[in-house]
Design an enzyme around this catalytic site. Sequence first.
Site, short mmCIF file in Angstrom:
data_model
loop_
_atom_site.label_atom_id
_atom_site.label_comp_id
_atom_site.label_asym_id
_atom_site.label_seq_id
_atom_site.Cartn_x
_atom_site.Cartn_y
_atom_site.Cartn_z
N ARG A 92 0.85 -1.18 0.00
CA ARG A 92 0.00 0.00 0.00
C ARG A 92 0.90 1.24 0.00
O ARG A 92 1.97 1.23 0.62
CB ARG A 92 -0.93 0.00 1.21
N HIS A 95 -12.25 -2.54 -2.32
CA HIS A 95 -13.33 -1.59 -2.52
C HIS A 95 -13.70 -1.49 -4.00
O HIS A 95 -14.88 -1.51 -4.36
CB HIS A 95 -12.92 -0.20 -2.00
N ARG A 135 -9.83 6.01 -3.54
CA ARG A 135 -8.92 5.06 -2.89
C ARG A 135 -7.46 5.43 -3.14
O ARG A 135 -6.60 5.23 -2.28
CB ARG A 135 -9.19 3.64 -3.39
N HIS A 138 -4.30 2.80 -2.00
CA HIS A 138 -4.00 1.96 -3.16
C HIS A 138 -3.22 2.73 -4.22
O HIS A 138 -3.35 3.96 -4.32
CB HIS A 138 -5.30 1.44 -3.80
#
Length: 358
Positions: free
Chosen positions: A83, A119, A172, A178
């Site tokens: 991440r 997501h 995101r 991300h």
Amino acid sequence: LPFVMDFLHRNGVLIIQNLQKDYRACYNFLNFMSKVGEPRNIFSIYFPLWFQLNQTVGTKMIWVAVIGDWFNLILKWILFGHRPYWWVQETQIYPNHSSPCLEQFPTTCETGPGSPSGHAMGSSCVWYVMVTAALSHTVTPVEKFSITLHRLTWSCLWSLYWLIQISVCISRVFIATHFPHQVILGVIGGMLVAEAFEHTPGIQTATLSMYLKTNLFLFLFALGFYLLLRLLNIDLLWSVPIAKKWCANPDWIHIDTTPFAGLVRNLGVLFGLGFAINSEMFLMSCRGENSCKPSFRLLCATTSLATLQLYHFIEIPTQQEHLFYVLSFCKSASIPLAVVALIPYCIHMLMKPSEKKI
């Protein structure tokens, strides 16, 4: 491959920095869009509405969401995706420790691996089901005006679909959860899972035994895969200590973002749906004489939505991890039980006396 990943990560960091610089004023909107793609909203908002509108679509939505999230977990364990918020601190490609500064937010510090985005995958597969379901109810065009109207509807719905997916993906990336390639992979993966279920009609007639066998298979496969890699000295929970190390605020770390938390939640929902659909309460209410009445469906939908919003106030203790997983499973299983069986049955029984009086 390491060169390609470093290239994607480095350019992804530049994109995140530009987004945080240029779109900081849009944080509230982007945070809202991030919540639109949150897997829990699938069960607490989209599912109650669609199940009362169309039971076939509602059932398919649960299957797509559960199987899609399960595939997402397996892919995360295989791909070992970093991440952004911790990668910039762990990587050695920046000279003299001059790592870029990425701003973190309360929703940034997810603890599982980052690729593909859960997501983005959950949002793309569920909205794909909703859009295709809406288009399937449009009348087959015959006249010229009908063809034009059908094409306009098709264009509007798919434009809305891509607008939502792009917004979720940007949100995101903006919060540094991300990299861009991870959300793109998530959207593609979600669409593939949803399209596969378009050609799997057997889920509508699945028995309780089928639900239990599917649950058992998903659990044993994930657990077996985890234990197998542990025997090979590969720790699939490698991301949790790194996330805790580099999160700007310890209060932003939540146990429900760990890999097994999502697995338990999804197994609970599928388990509860299997029991609910094969229960007598479901047969008497949702398959009974009231099932075709708009008033009955509207009451079921509004009551379900109101009830499930109260679930957010039920806090599960996180001190003991195993107890958290057990309680999380029970809480998740109660969602479809309430929406599919308990609430419709109660409304059905309340509507019966007035009918007898008349």
